[in-house]
Scaffold this motif. Structure first.
Motif, short mmCIF file in Angstrom:
data_model
loop_
_atom_site.label_atom_id
_atom_site.label_comp_id
_atom_site.label_asym_id
_atom_site.label_seq_id
_atom_site.Cartn_x
_atom_site.Cartn_y
_atom_site.Cartn_z
N LYS A 185 0.94 -0.93 -0.05
CA LYS A 185 -0.29 0.21 0.37
C LYS A 185 0.81 0.92 0.39
O LYS A 185 0.21 1.88 -0.51
N MET A 186 1.70 1.13 0.94
CA MET A 186 2.43 2.18 1.01
C MET A 186 3.36 2.39 -0.43
O MET A 186 3.35 3.95 -1.10
N ALA A 187 3.78 1.60 -1.10
CA ALA A 187 4.56 1.98 -2.99
C ALA A 187 3.55 2.23 -4.06
O ALA A 187 4.02 3.34 -4.18
N ALA A 236 12.85 -10.07 -1.13
CA ALA A 236 12.78 -9.49 -3.23
C ALA A 236 12.92 -8.33 -4.10
O ALA A 236 14.04 -8.12 -4.13
N VAL A 237 11.68 -7.01 -3.35
CA VAL A 237 12.43 -5.89 -3.71
C VAL A 237 13.46 -5.79 -3.00
O VAL A 237 13.95 -4.36 -4.58
N ALA A 238 14.01 -5.20 -2.00
CA ALA A 238 15.27 -5.30 -1.63
C ALA A 238 16.44 -5.63 -2.00
O ALA A 238 17.26 -5.04 -2.46
N ILE A 288 10.64 4.47 -8.86
CA ILE A 288 10.55 3.17 -8.47
C ILE A 288 12.48 3.01 -7.63
O ILE A 288 12.08 1.96 -6.62
N LEU A 289 13.20 3.58 -7.62
CA LEU A 289 14.37 4.13 -6.82
C LEU A 289 13.54 4.26 -5.13
O LEU A 289 14.88 3.34 -4.17
N ALA A 290 12.47 5.37 -5.34
CA ALA A 290 12.55 5.19 -3.51
C ALA A 290 11.54 3.42 -3.24
O ALA A 290 11.98 3.52 -1.65
N THR A 291 10.99 3.10 -3.45
CA THR A 291 10.17 1.70 -3.36
C THR A 291 11.23 0.59 -2.73
O THR A 291 11.81 0.30 -2.03
N ILE A 292 12.63 0.28 -3.88
CA ILE A 292 13.00 -0.46 -3.33
C ILE A 292 13.90 -0.23 -2.35
O ILE A 292 14.20 -0.40 -1.22
#
Length: 211
Positions: free
Chosen positions: A34-36, A67-69, A92-96
């Motif tokens: 949800k945050m992403a 997995a995203v990390a 995208i970079l923030a999500t990772i």
């Protein structure tokens, strides 16, 4: 301007209203998703994200934080080339980066942190009567945003966090007379936890499910 959409149950909804509204989100993976998605939604219509959500889940490994990390620059370029999602490099970079922060937390820590800011359930007499009565931010969302930013999270502004609080059931902004409001009791987690701050802010486009 509020557009109207209709869910699988054929009831009309204001733009952005989805079946998950008011359903509780009690785990780190779901909260990270949800945050992403709320971060990707910033500046866009939520219905755009809703329509792209299946593809987001596919290319972001189901939003499993571990997995995203592990995503690297090749994954960033892969995502930037995927027309099925919002191709914004900063988001995208923030999500990772946010996934790496979640992985570094103890299990359940993100859940506990976010829900600690959930306000007490509103009395029915205090339920908003019109879309104009629904805020864009509150003192609670300001405080949550500040706490997350202090922890290093990105794309977690107060407006974005208030939208997350609505979509997870931390707050209930369904309008008085809304069939969903009438059918859904105050979230039990919100009854157990009290926010560190409350209050109302500016107007936002609500996600209230309308009759």
């Amino acid at each position: 301007v509020l557009a109207s959409i209709t869910g699988m149950d054929r009831r009309g909804r204001s733009e952005g209203a989805i079946v998950e509204v008011l359903e509780l989100t009690p785990d780190d993976r779901a909260l990270f998703e949800k945050m992403a998605l709320e971060g990707f939604q910033a500046g866009l219509s939520w219905i755009t994200i809703l329509r792209k959500r299946p593809r987001f889940r596919e290319v972001f490994a189901g939003f499993e934080p571990a997995a995203v990390a592990a995503f690297d620059e090749a994954d960033v370029e892969r995502l930037m080339a995927d027309a099925g999602i919002i191709r914004n490099r900063a988001k995208i970079l923030a999500t990772i980066g946010n996934a790496r922060l979640v992985v570094a937390m103890a299990p359940g820590e993100l859940d506990a942190l976010m829900w600690s800011f959930a306000p007490a359930p509103r009395a029915e007499a205090d339920r908003p009567r019109a879309f104009a009565d629904v805020p864009a931010v509150t003192a609670a969302s300001d405080a949550l945003s500040k706490a997350l930013r202090k922890a290093g999270f990105r794309f977690v502004g107060s407006t974005t966090m208030y939208a997350l609080m609505q979509s997870t059931g931390m707050v209930d902004d369904h309008l008085a007379g809304c069939w969903r409001a009438a059918s859904a009791p105050p979230p039990p987690r919100a009854r157990r936890r009290r926010s560190r701050a409350g209050g109302r802010g500016a107007r936002r486009t609500p996600r209230c499910v309308t009759p």
